[in-house]
Scaffold this motif. Sequence first.
Motif, PDB file in Angstrom:
ATOM      1  N   GLY A  66      -1.456   7.444  -8.803  1.00 55.78           N
ATOM      2  CA  GLY A  66      -0.662   6.684  -7.854  1.00 55.78           C
ATOM      3  C   GLY A  66      -1.052   6.967  -6.417  1.00 55.78           C
ATOM      4  O   GLY A  66      -1.073   6.056  -5.571  1.00 55.78           O
ATOM      5  N   GLY A  67      -1.387   8.229  -6.122  1.00 55.90           N
ATOM      6  CA  GLY A  67      -1.792   8.586  -4.769  1.00 55.90           C
ATOM      7  C   GLY A  67      -3.075   7.906  -4.350  1.00 55.90           C
ATOM      8  O   GLY A  67      -3.233   7.499  -3.190  1.00 55.90           O
ATOM      9  N   ARG A  68      -4.001   7.760  -5.300  1.00 57.15           N
ATOM     10  CA  ARG A  68      -5.273   7.109  -4.976  1.00 57.15           C
ATOM     11  C   ARG A  68      -5.094   5.617  -4.726  1.00 57.15           C
ATOM     12  O   ARG A  68      -5.872   5.002  -3.986  1.00 57.15           O
ATOM     13  CB  ARG A  68      -6.276   7.334  -6.105  1.00 57.15           C
ATOM     14  N   ARG A  69      -4.075   5.016  -5.341  1.00 54.21           N
ATOM     15  CA  ARG A  69      -3.884   3.576  -5.216  1.00 54.21           C
ATOM     16  C   ARG A  69      -2.821   3.194  -4.182  1.00 54.21           C
ATOM     17  O   ARG A  69      -2.675   2.012  -3.857  1.00 54.21           O
ATOM     18  CB  ARG A  69      -3.485   2.985  -6.570  1.00 54.21           C
ATOM     19  N   ALA A  71      -2.365   3.436  -0.980  1.00 59.81           N
ATOM     20  CA  ALA A  71      -2.691   2.822   0.310  1.00 59.81           C
ATOM     21  C   ALA A  71      -2.891   1.318   0.198  1.00 59.81           C
ATOM     22  O   ALA A  71      -2.582   0.566   1.137  1.00 59.81           O
ATOM     23  CB  ALA A  71      -3.947   3.479   0.885  1.00 59.81           C
ATOM     24  N   THR A  72      -3.381   0.851  -0.936  1.00 61.44           N
ATOM     25  CA  THR A  72      -3.685  -0.583  -1.066  1.00 61.44           C
ATOM     26  C   THR A  72      -2.732  -1.328  -1.994  1.00 61.44           C
ATOM     27  O   THR A  72      -2.673  -2.558  -1.961  1.00 61.44           O
ATOM     28  CB  THR A  72      -5.123  -0.768  -1.595  1.00 61.44           C
ATOM     29  N   ARG A  73      -1.975  -0.594  -2.836  1.00 55.59           N
ATOM     30  CA  ARG A  73      -1.183  -1.283  -3.864  1.00 55.59           C
ATOM     31  C   ARG A  73       0.317  -1.021  -3.757  1.00 55.59           C
ATOM     32  O   ARG A  73       1.094  -1.606  -4.515  1.00 55.59           O
ATOM     33  CB  ARG A  73      -1.666  -0.866  -5.257  1.00 55.59           C
ATOM     34  N   ALA A  74       0.737  -0.134  -2.857  1.00 52.37           N
ATOM     35  CA  ALA A  74       2.154   0.240  -2.821  1.00 52.37           C
ATOM     36  C   ALA A  74       3.009  -0.876  -2.241  1.00 52.37           C
ATOM     37  O   ALA A  74       2.892  -1.218  -1.063  1.00 52.37           O
ATOM     38  CB  ALA A  74       2.328   1.515  -2.004  1.00 52.37           C
ATOM     39  N   THR A  75       3.857  -1.457  -3.090  1.00 55.29           N
ATOM     40  CA  THR A  75       4.861  -2.438  -2.667  1.00 55.29           C
ATOM     41  C   THR A  75       6.108  -2.245  -3.519  1.00 55.29           C
ATOM     42  O   THR A  75       6.057  -1.652  -4.611  1.00 55.29           O
ATOM     43  CB  THR A  75       4.370  -3.887  -2.842  1.00 55.29           C
ATOM     44  N   ASN A  76       7.215  -2.749  -3.037  1.00 52.46           N
ATOM     45  CA  ASN A  76       8.439  -2.680  -3.839  1.00 52.46           C
ATOM     46  C   ASN A  76       8.285  -3.447  -5.148  1.00 52.46           C
ATOM     47  O   ASN A  76       8.803  -3.040  -6.198  1.00 52.46           O
ATOM     48  CB  ASN A  76       9.613  -3.241  -3.042  1.00 52.46           C
ATOM     49  N   ALA A  77       7.572  -4.552  -5.112  1.00 50.83           N
ATOM     50  CA  ALA A  77       7.394  -5.361  -6.321  1.00 50.83           C
ATOM     51  C   ALA A  77       6.606  -4.592  -7.377  1.00 50.83           C
ATOM     52  O   ALA A  77       6.923  -4.666  -8.576  1.00 50.83           O
ATOM     53  CB  ALA A  77       6.685  -6.666  -5.975  1.00 50.83           C
ATOM     54  N   LEU A 130       6.081   6.733 -14.489  1.00 54.15           N
ATOM     55  CA  LEU A 130       7.041   7.161 -13.460  1.00 54.15           C
ATOM     56  C   LEU A 130       6.377   8.006 -12.384  1.00 54.15           C
ATOM     57  O   LEU A 130       6.865   8.070 -11.241  1.00 54.15           O
ATOM     58  CB  LEU A 130       8.192   7.929 -14.104  1.00 54.15           C
ATOM     59  N   GLY A 131       5.284   8.681 -12.735  1.00 59.37           N
ATOM     60  CA  GLY A 131       4.576   9.485 -11.748  1.00 59.37           C
ATOM     61  C   GLY A 131       4.013   8.673 -10.595  1.00 59.37           C
ATOM     62  O   GLY A 131       3.789   9.213  -9.493  1.00 59.37           O
ATOM     63  N   TYR A 132       3.770   7.381 -10.794  1.00 57.78           N
ATOM     64  CA  TYR A 132       3.255   6.513  -9.728  1.00 57.78           C
ATOM     65  C   TYR A 132       4.279   6.299  -8.614  1.00 57.78           C
ATOM     66  O   TYR A 132       3.924   5.995  -7.470  1.00 57.78           O
ATOM     67  CB  TYR A 132       2.883   5.141 -10.304  1.00 57.78           C
ATOM     68  N   SER A 134       6.485   8.162  -6.850  1.00 55.29           N
ATOM     69  CA  SER A 134       6.575   9.029  -5.667  1.00 55.29           C
ATOM     70  C   SER A 134       5.488   8.750  -4.630  1.00 55.29           C
ATOM     71  O   SER A 134       5.796   8.592  -3.441  1.00 55.29           O
ATOM     72  CB  SER A 134       6.564  10.495  -6.095  1.00 55.29           C
ATOM     73  N   PRO A 135       4.205   8.692  -5.000  1.00 56.08           N
ATOM     74  CA  PRO A 135       3.202   8.378  -3.965  1.00 56.08           C
ATOM     75  C   PRO A 135       3.351   6.968  -3.390  1.00 56.08           C
ATOM     76  O   PRO A 135       3.099   6.751  -2.202  1.00 56.08           O
ATOM     77  CB  PRO A 135       1.868   8.543  -4.696  1.00 56.08           C
ATOM     78  N   TYR A 136       3.775   6.004  -4.210  1.00 57.04           N
ATOM     79  CA  TYR A 136       4.022   4.667  -3.683  1.00 57.04           C
ATOM     80  C   TYR A 136       5.152   4.701  -2.651  1.00 57.04           C
ATOM     81  O   TYR A 136       5.077   4.080  -1.583  1.00 57.04           O
ATOM     82  CB  TYR A 136       4.392   3.702  -4.811  1.00 57.04           C
ATOM     83  N   ALA A 137       6.231   5.447  -2.983  1.00 56.91           N
ATOM     84  CA  ALA A 137       7.363   5.524  -2.063  1.00 56.91           C
ATOM     85  C   ALA A 137       6.985   6.254  -0.775  1.00 56.91           C
ATOM     86  O   ALA A 137       7.452   5.883   0.315  1.00 56.91           O
ATOM     87  CB  ALA A 137       8.533   6.234  -2.742  1.00 56.91           C
ATOM     88  N   ALA A 138       6.152   7.280  -0.883  1.00 54.11           N
ATOM     89  CA  ALA A 138       5.705   7.982   0.320  1.00 54.11           C
ATOM     90  C   ALA A 138       4.911   7.058   1.224  1.00 54.11           C
ATOM     91  O   ALA A 138       5.034   7.098   2.459  1.00 54.11           O
ATOM     92  CB  ALA A 138       4.868   9.200  -0.073  1.00 54.11           C
ATOM     93  N   GLU A 139       4.090   6.198   0.625  1.00 60.39           N
ATOM     94  CA  GLU A 139       3.306   5.249   1.411  1.00 60.39           C
ATOM     95  C   GLU A 139       4.212   4.229   2.119  1.00 60.39           C
ATOM     96  O   GLU A 139       3.929   3.809   3.250  1.00 60.39           O
ATOM     97  CB  GLU A 139       2.327   4.515   0.489  1.00 60.39           C
ATOM     98  N   LEU A 140       5.307   3.867   1.476  1.00 54.54           N
ATOM     99  CA  LEU A 140       6.220   2.868   2.050  1.00 54.54           C
ATOM    100  C   LEU A 140       7.308   3.490   2.911  1.00 54.54           C
ATOM    101  O   LEU A 140       8.147   2.771   3.463  1.00 54.54           O
ATOM    102  CB  LEU A 140       6.881   2.066   0.921  1.00 54.54           C
ATOM    103  N   SER A 141       7.330   4.819   3.015  1.00 50.02           N
ATOM    104  CA  SER A 141       8.396   5.505   3.741  1.00 50.02           C
ATOM    105  C   SER A 141       8.382   5.151   5.221  1.00 50.02           C
ATOM    106  O   SER A 141       7.326   4.966   5.835  1.00 50.02           O
ATOM    107  CB  SER A 141       8.252   7.017   3.577  1.00 50.02           C
ATOM    108  N   ALA A 142       9.577   5.093   5.797  1.00 55.09           N
ATOM    109  CA  ALA A 142       9.717   4.822   7.232  1.00 55.09           C
ATOM    110  C   ALA A 142       9.649   6.092   8.060  1.00 55.09           C
ATOM    111  O   ALA A 142       9.764   6.036   9.284  1.00 55.09           O
ATOM    112  CB  ALA A 142      11.047   4.107   7.487  1.00 55.09           C
ATOM    113  N   LYS A 143       9.474   7.237   7.410  1.00 54.27           N
ATOM    114  CA  LYS A 143       9.413   8.506   8.123  1.00 54.27           C
ATOM    115  C   LYS A 143       8.126   8.595   8.944  1.00 54.27           C
ATOM    116  O   LYS A 143       7.088   8.048   8.569  1.00 54.27           O
ATOM    117  CB  LYS A 143       9.486   9.677   7.145  1.00 54.27           C
TER     118      LYS A 143
END
Length: 586
Positions: A66-69, A71-77, A130-132, A134-143
């Motif tokens: 998930g971390g490798r993907r 940057a380019t694939r993280a979306t809520n959908a 489910l492991g995907y 957390s890294p997706y959410a970190a990429e989308l985080s507003a922090k």
Amino acid sequence: MVTARSLDSLRLTRPELAVFVSGVASMGLEILAGRMVAPQFGSSIYTWGSIIGVFLAALSYGYHRGGRRAATRATNARMARLFLLTAAYVAGLILVGDLLVRSTAGLPLPGRFASLPAITLLFGPPTYVLGYVSPYAAELSAKDGLGEASGHVYAVGTVGSIVGAFATTFVLVPSLDVDAIAFVFGALAVATAVVLVRPDIDSDQAAACATVALFLVAAAGSGAVGVSVEGRVVYETETAYQELRVVDLGDRRTLYLDGQRHSAMDLDDPYRHVFDYTRYFHLPLLMTDDVDRVLFVGGGGFTGPKRFVRDYDVTVDVAEIDPEVVDAAERYFALEESADLNVYTVGGRQFLRETNRTYDLIVLDAYRKDKVPFELTTVEFFRLAKSRLSADGVLFANVISAPTGPASQFYRAEYRTMARVFPQVYGFPVSGGGAVQNVELVATRNATRLTEAQLLARNERRDVGIDLASEIRHYRPPPATDDVPVLRDDRAPVDSLLDPMVGQRYVVQEANGPPETDGPPETDGPPETDGPTAGNASRHSPPAGAGSPPTGSSPPPAVRLPAVTRSEPVPAASRPERRGRVTVRP
């Protein structure tokens, strides 16, 4: 204004909600895994070590991919899609999980690793998915900043795991069966997917959510069938300690705990000994001269306690840790508490530690082939038990082991441990030969050793209500114990001693019948644990302090027995005259 700002700070964004739910679901599924595989593989340290290892490995690989993907694939959908995949897989577990567990049991693996394929197949894929999250959410985080974003994700996910652990352990497992718990996590995943794509959900996303939801409901509904290969299921529940089922087949009613038979009752004669090992409960009456009070550690179907109260003028106490087992015994196995039969829902060791009573006989019936509470096997425990015995008291232990060969390690270690505390210990394998079977250990405070001939003579002279000649002829000399340890509280490698029995058939001798080997009745009582658990509240007030009676929902309606029901005592005609106090002379 301060209040509104505080509430706003607690509101989760959609990526944060996804991380929280993934933590809840992953930890809940981990606990559920233990309940699903226990009936086939037991719940030893090897099983739980495999569960923890598989979940950590799957999550780690999911984090990596998930971390490798991200940057380019993280979306809520896409996170919604991950939750739908998880829910669909959970629905599959409900449908074919038991079949997959059974199909992997025959793989030629060492006993310690026997559960690993089933755990990997059943729970590796959804945990990896489910492991995907957390890294997706970190990429989308507003922090602001990578460190703040990743730290926040770790914190939210960990809180979710804590909630999942406590909710599953203290709410779901005591209240629902395995399929219902799986349905809860599947439904939670579907609901999270819907939240992640709202309010801009399109027709394809709506159709995907509806399809998975319908699949989940259909899978959960298909499992509600009261028939099993063992017979007709008349009652089943998930207790705080184990899966419990009551099954009728012909004129026999059987109690299953974690998929293994523990006790059986003849519906036409509720007091008959169905399994031969329960006849050995009477053997200590030939080894002591006066029995007034008896303690059973482990109840199950209460075969021994019921028979002792019926046949002898004695008071019987039973320490049974699982209140659901006691309720099932009352409703389906003709258990009736009285002034002579007292049931305490408390761990056996805790009961002995807190009571100030003295017993003439203690029957330890809390072991299983694959799950033995180590705290009931040690020198310290047997010293405690000895301190609660009268001067001529006897301790009886129903052990599951082979009497000889590699699979005899637990029996021989238990023999050696008991011999450190009691001057005489006797062994009686029930089925003979070297197969895994019930081996009865009898330890006495009397230092004089009785021979087989002396026991046979006493059996001829003493009226204990049952002829034990055939049982006495299973008398065996002390086994070799130089290569096995003395079990102590600080070192009791019970799981290692049980390991050679994994994969071996457990031979069960039927009373007046041939031995059986298909899903044996390991003990008449369930595994005991000792500690501050929900089951440690006593049913009555224990002799020296205890908790309140257990509370909860009313038990289900009783199923009518041909000879006895919950509300209908055994007819007087079927009760033979009691023999009075068991006082006999050599």
